[in-house]
Scaffold this motif. Structure first.
Motif, PDB file in Angstrom:
ATOM      1  N   SER A 405       0.857  -1.184   0.000  1.00 31.36           N
ATOM      2  CA  SER A 405       0.000   0.000   0.000  1.00 31.36           C
ATOM      3  C   SER A 405       0.893   1.235   0.000  1.00 31.36           C
ATOM      4  O   SER A 405       1.539   1.554   1.007  1.00 31.36           O
ATOM      5  CB  SER A 405      -0.912   0.003   1.232  1.00 31.36           C
ATOM      6  N   MET A 406       0.928   1.936  -1.125  1.00 31.84           N
ATOM      7  CA  MET A 406       1.791   3.115  -1.249  1.00 31.84           C
ATOM      8  C   MET A 406       1.351   4.208  -0.295  1.00 31.84           C
ATOM      9  O   MET A 406       2.125   5.104   0.030  1.00 31.84           O
ATOM     10  CB  MET A 406       1.770   3.638  -2.689  1.00 31.84           C
ATOM     11  N   ALA A 407       0.080   4.137   0.133  1.00 35.07           N
ATOM     12  CA  ALA A 407      -0.444   5.150   1.053  1.00 35.07           C
ATOM     13  C   ALA A 407       0.268   5.097   2.399  1.00 35.07           C
ATOM     14  O   ALA A 407       0.267   6.065   3.151  1.00 35.07           O
ATOM     15  CB  ALA A 407      -1.939   4.947   1.236  1.00 35.07           C
ATOM     16  N   GLY A 408       0.881   3.948   2.697  1.00 38.99           N
ATOM     17  CA  GLY A 408       1.577   3.813   3.978  1.00 38.99           C
ATOM     18  C   GLY A 408       3.061   4.133   3.866  1.00 38.99           C
ATOM     19  O   GLY A 408       3.797   4.088   4.851  1.00 38.99           O
ATOM     20  N   VAL A 409       3.513   4.468   2.657  1.00 37.92           N
ATOM     21  CA  VAL A 409       4.942   4.778   2.450  1.00 37.92           C
ATOM     22  C   VAL A 409       5.151   6.274   2.667  1.00 37.92           C
ATOM     23  O   VAL A 409       4.384   7.100   2.159  1.00 37.92           O
ATOM     24  CB  VAL A 409       5.383   4.373   1.015  1.00 37.92           C
ATOM     25  N   THR A 410       6.154   6.626   3.460  1.00 41.38           N
ATOM     26  CA  THR A 410       6.431   8.047   3.742  1.00 41.38           C
ATOM     27  C   THR A 410       7.916   8.317   3.493  1.00 41.38           C
ATOM     28  O   THR A 410       8.716   7.366   3.377  1.00 41.38           O
ATOM     29  CB  THR A 410       6.138   8.391   5.219  1.00 41.38           C
ATOM     30  N   SER A 411       8.267   9.606   3.479  1.00 34.78           N
ATOM     31  CA  SER A 411       9.698   9.896   3.279  1.00 34.78           C
ATOM     32  C   SER A 411      10.506   9.358   4.466  1.00 34.78           C
ATOM     33  O   SER A 411      11.703   9.122   4.342  1.00 34.78           O
ATOM     34  CB  SER A 411       9.928  11.390   3.054  1.00 34.78           C
ATOM     35  N   GLY A 412       9.825   9.137   5.596  1.00 35.81           N
ATOM     36  CA  GLY A 412      10.525   8.605   6.776  1.00 35.81           C
ATOM     37  C   GLY A 412      10.795   7.110   6.703  1.00 35.81           C
ATOM     38  O   GLY A 412      11.733   6.621   7.334  1.00 35.81           O
ATOM     39  N   ASN A 413       9.964   6.360   5.964  1.00 34.31           N
ATOM     40  CA  ASN A 413      10.178   4.899   5.979  1.00 34.31           C
ATOM     41  C   ASN A 413      10.544   4.323   4.603  1.00 34.31           C
ATOM     42  O   ASN A 413      10.821   3.138   4.484  1.00 34.31           O
ATOM     43  CB  ASN A 413       8.956   4.164   6.562  1.00 34.31           C
ATOM     44  N   VAL A 414      10.532   5.181   3.564  1.00 39.85           N
ATOM     45  CA  VAL A 414      10.717   4.632   2.213  1.00 39.85           C
ATOM     46  C   VAL A 414      12.079   3.954   2.037  1.00 39.85           C
ATOM     47  O   VAL A 414      12.185   2.893   1.401  1.00 39.85           O
ATOM     48  CB  VAL A 414      10.459   5.725   1.133  1.00 39.85           C
ATOM     49  N   ASP A 415      13.113   4.527   2.661  1.00 45.20           N
ATOM     50  CA  ASP A 415      14.431   3.929   2.500  1.00 45.20           C
ATOM     51  C   ASP A 415      14.477   2.565   3.184  1.00 45.20           C
ATOM     52  O   ASP A 415      15.002   1.591   2.629  1.00 45.20           O
ATOM     53  CB  ASP A 415      15.511   4.871   3.061  1.00 45.20           C
ATOM     54  N   TYR A 416      13.883   2.514   4.388  1.00 41.52           N
ATOM     55  CA  TYR A 416      13.868   1.244   5.130  1.00 41.52           C
ATOM     56  C   TYR A 416      13.125   0.165   4.325  1.00 41.52           C
ATOM     57  O   TYR A 416      13.592  -0.978   4.211  1.00 41.52           O
ATOM     58  CB  TYR A 416      13.212   1.447   6.507  1.00 41.52           C
ATOM     59  N   ILE A 417      11.991   0.556   3.731  1.00 39.77           N
ATOM     60  CA  ILE A 417      11.205  -0.408   2.936  1.00 39.77           C
ATOM     61  C   ILE A 417      12.026  -0.865   1.721  1.00 39.77           C
ATOM     62  O   ILE A 417      12.101  -2.061   1.413  1.00 39.77           O
ATOM     63  CB  ILE A 417       9.860   0.217   2.479  1.00 39.77           C
ATOM     64  N   ALA A 418      12.665   0.102   1.051  1.00 39.91           N
ATOM     65  CA  ALA A 418      13.462  -0.244  -0.141  1.00 39.91           C
ATOM     66  C   ALA A 418      14.592  -1.211   0.228  1.00 39.91           C
ATOM     67  O   ALA A 418      14.851  -2.189  -0.483  1.00 39.91           O
ATOM     68  CB  ALA A 418      14.026   1.025  -0.772  1.00 39.91           C
ATOM     69  N   GLN A 419      15.248  -0.945   1.379  1.00 34.20           N
ATOM     70  CA  GLN A 419      16.348  -1.837   1.808  1.00 34.20           C
ATOM     71  C   GLN A 419      15.813  -3.239   2.070  1.00 34.20           C
ATOM     72  O   GLN A 419      16.451  -4.241   1.718  1.00 34.20           O
ATOM     73  CB  GLN A 419      17.012  -1.290   3.092  1.00 34.20           C
ATOM     74  N   ALA A 420      14.624  -3.303   2.670  1.00 34.02           N
ATOM     75  CA  ALA A 420      14.044  -4.619   2.984  1.00 34.02           C
ATOM     76  C   ALA A 420      13.694  -5.358   1.693  1.00 34.02           C
ATOM     77  O   ALA A 420      13.982  -6.552   1.541  1.00 34.02           O
ATOM     78  CB  ALA A 420      12.799  -4.438   3.858  1.00 34.02           C
ATOM     79  N   ILE A 421      13.098  -4.646   0.743  1.00 37.58           N
ATOM     80  CA  ILE A 421      12.734  -5.281  -0.539  1.00 37.58           C
ATOM     81  C   ILE A 421      14.010  -5.782  -1.234  1.00 37.58           C
ATOM     82  O   ILE A 421      14.074  -6.913  -1.728  1.00 37.58           O
ATOM     83  CB  ILE A 421      11.968  -4.304  -1.467  1.00 37.58           C
ATOM     84  N   HIS A 422      15.022  -4.923  -1.218  1.00 34.97           N
ATOM     85  CA  HIS A 422      16.284  -5.303  -1.880  1.00 34.97           C
ATOM     86  C   HIS A 422      16.886  -6.537  -1.191  1.00 34.97           C
ATOM     87  O   HIS A 422      17.310  -7.497  -1.871  1.00 34.97           O
ATOM     88  CB  HIS A 422      17.260  -4.107  -1.825  1.00 34.97           C
ATOM     89  N   ALA A 423      16.868  -6.542   0.136  1.00 39.55           N
ATOM     90  CA  ALA A 423      17.472  -7.665   0.866  1.00 39.55           C
ATOM     91  C   ALA A 423      16.798  -9.001   0.524  1.00 39.55           C
ATOM     92  O   ALA A 423      17.474 -10.027   0.414  1.00 39.55           O
ATOM     93  CB  ALA A 423      17.392  -7.394   2.380  1.00 39.55           C
ATOM     94  N   VAL A 424      15.489  -8.994   0.352  1.00 43.60           N
ATOM     95  CA  VAL A 424      14.809 -10.287   0.090  1.00 43.60           C
ATOM     96  C   VAL A 424      14.768 -10.632  -1.397  1.00 43.60           C
ATOM     97  O   VAL A 424      14.375 -11.748  -1.744  1.00 43.60           O
ATOM     98  CB  VAL A 424      13.366 -10.314   0.676  1.00 43.60           C
TER      99      VAL A 424
END
Ligand SMILES: Cc1ncc(COP(=O)(O)O)c(C=O)c1O
Length: 426
Positions: A405-424
């Motif tokens: 859900s892109m609605a839950g993505v913020t400038s505060g968490n987007v990097d963390y989410i991207a790192q997690a996606i990349h890691a898996v």
């Protein structure tokens, strides 16, 4: 008989316990045979997330808009409308079975367009619905009661569509929609499957911002679909859950429905005001049909009422009043259009950020689809195993089909989410 059962229930005996299952039921709790139901695949995520005490945990599961700080958001025009309503000291009487007539009128103008010809001819009639979900369920019942045995839905589709229609007594059939390999619309597959549908079948279409894929047909493709659906004499049923929320422009997002109406289709549409007006918990929506004549559309509306009355009697008032207060006031309508666009724009910006953060993290996958998709969700392409790894190792919660859900993505968490996606997904 009823009396007998309740008396024996009150007097359980040891002898009863060893007899038939009915007697066993009477001697124990009446609920003893009820198993724990599985979690809802979308809503159930919230429960799992709330038990997680990892400080950087992120939830991007349920489709509900969050502001730039990740907090629930109430549109200022909604607050303004509520103030106006308070001043009017409104009563709290029951609504009619079809709900608030003024709300329905304004909602249909919003959906079909204020200049819609059949709307002007009263050939479109509708009822207030318990948001999108309630409208879909009522339509499912209506179809089954009137001889339909099945409904076609896109594959994939919003997870709840299937149980909604199955519980309405319809067989749910799927038509091809998405090419997972190329993260694109499978338009050829879609056309081929639609051409094979038996005449008279109902075909569910997402009006815009297809959930979960975020991939919509182009206007040219909608035109082709309209022609084929007409030739095949199918009943188009539009689910319009994101009007204004997808592109930021309510007219653009309603283009598919309006094109079908202009092409002369007799169709049905369910509208939700959960996302665009942010009225999630108020359950505001409509269900409407375009008929050949005013009399025909009114007959269908009367049948809708016979479905609604024994189901929940009548809909709630508050949310419908909010929408009609906004849509009947030019200034509030203008505010709404601006505020809805702001939500769409924030999501659009987050799509760009998520993609660029993935690329900067060194991911070699092609993430272009994230910025090509529209609406609330990014259909990432992550497998179920990758989703579970992301949940368990990185505390990032999205649905099992890889929908974020892109609605839950913020400038505060987007990097963390991207790192997690990349890691898996390395
Ligand atoms: C395609 C689609 N239809 C209908 C709904 C129903 O939402 P609601 O019942 O909140 O209006 C949703 C919600 O996510 C959806 O994505």
């Amino acid at each position: 008989m009823l009396k007998q059962i309740s008396q024996s229930f009150l007097r359980p005996t040891a002898r009863c316990v060893s007899a038939s299952s009915r007697v066993r039921f009477m001697s124990a709790s009446p609920w003893a045979d009820y198993e724990m139901a599985p979690f809802d695949p979308i809503i159930g995520l919230n429960e799992e997330y709330s038990k997680d005490d990892f400080p950087q945990k992120v939830i991007v599961g349920v489709g509900a808009y969050r502001d730039g700080n990740g907090k629930p958001y109430v549109l200022p025009c909604v607050r303004e409308a509520e103030k106006k309503m308070m001043e009017q000291n409104l009563d709290m009487e029951y609504s009619g079975i079809a709900g608030d007539a003024k709300f329905v009128e304004l909602a249909l103008k919003f959906g079909y367009g204020k200049d819609s010809k059949p709307l002007g001819e009263n050939r479109i009639q509708g009822v207030q619905a318990l948001s999108g979900t309630g409208g879909l369920r009522v339509m499912g019942e209506l179809l089954r009661k009137h001889g339909h045995t099945h409904i076609y839905v896109p594959n994939p589709t919003w997870g709840n569509h299937i149980p909604i229609f199955v519980n309405s007594g319809l067989e749910v059939r799927k038509y091809r929609y998405y090419d997972a390999k190329n993260s694109d619309l499978d338009f050829d597959g879609m056309i081929t499957d639609i051409k094979e549908m038996p005449t008279g079948s109902t075909v569910l279409l997402h009006a815009c911002a297809h959930n979960p894929t975020g991939m919509d047909p182009t206007l040219e493709q909608w035109k082709e679909l309209s022609d084929i659906i007409k030739t095949k004499k199918l009943l188009p049923f539009f689910d319009c859950a994101y009007q204004g929320f997808a592109s930021g422009d309510a007219n653009i997002d309603a283009a598919s429905v309006r094109m079908f109406v202009e092409d002369g289709h007799l169709l049905a549409m369910v509208q939700s005001f959960s996302k665009n007006f942010g009225l999630y918990g108020h359950r505001v929506g409509t269900l409407s049909v375009v008929g050949e004549s005013e009399a025909e559309a009114k007959r269908v509306q009367s049948q809708l009422k016979t479905v609604i009355r024994p189901m929940y009697s009548n809909p709630p008032r508050h949310g419908a009043r909010i929408v009609s207060t906004i849509l009947s006031d030019p200034k509030l309508t203008q505010d709404f259009l601006i505020q809805c666009k702001e939500m769409a724009d924030r999501i659009h910006t987050m799509r760009g950020l998520l993609r660029s953060n993935l690329e900067q993290a060194g991911s070699t996958h092609n993430w272009e689809h994230i910025t090509r998709q529209i609406g609330m969700f990014a259909y990432s392409g992550l497998s179920k195993d990758q989703v579970l790894e992301m949940r368990h190792k990185h505390h990032v919660y999205c649905t099992a089909d890889g929908r974020i859900s892109m609605a839950g993505v913020t400038s505060g968490n987007v990097d963390y989410i991207a790192q997690a996606i990349h890691a898996v997904s390395k």
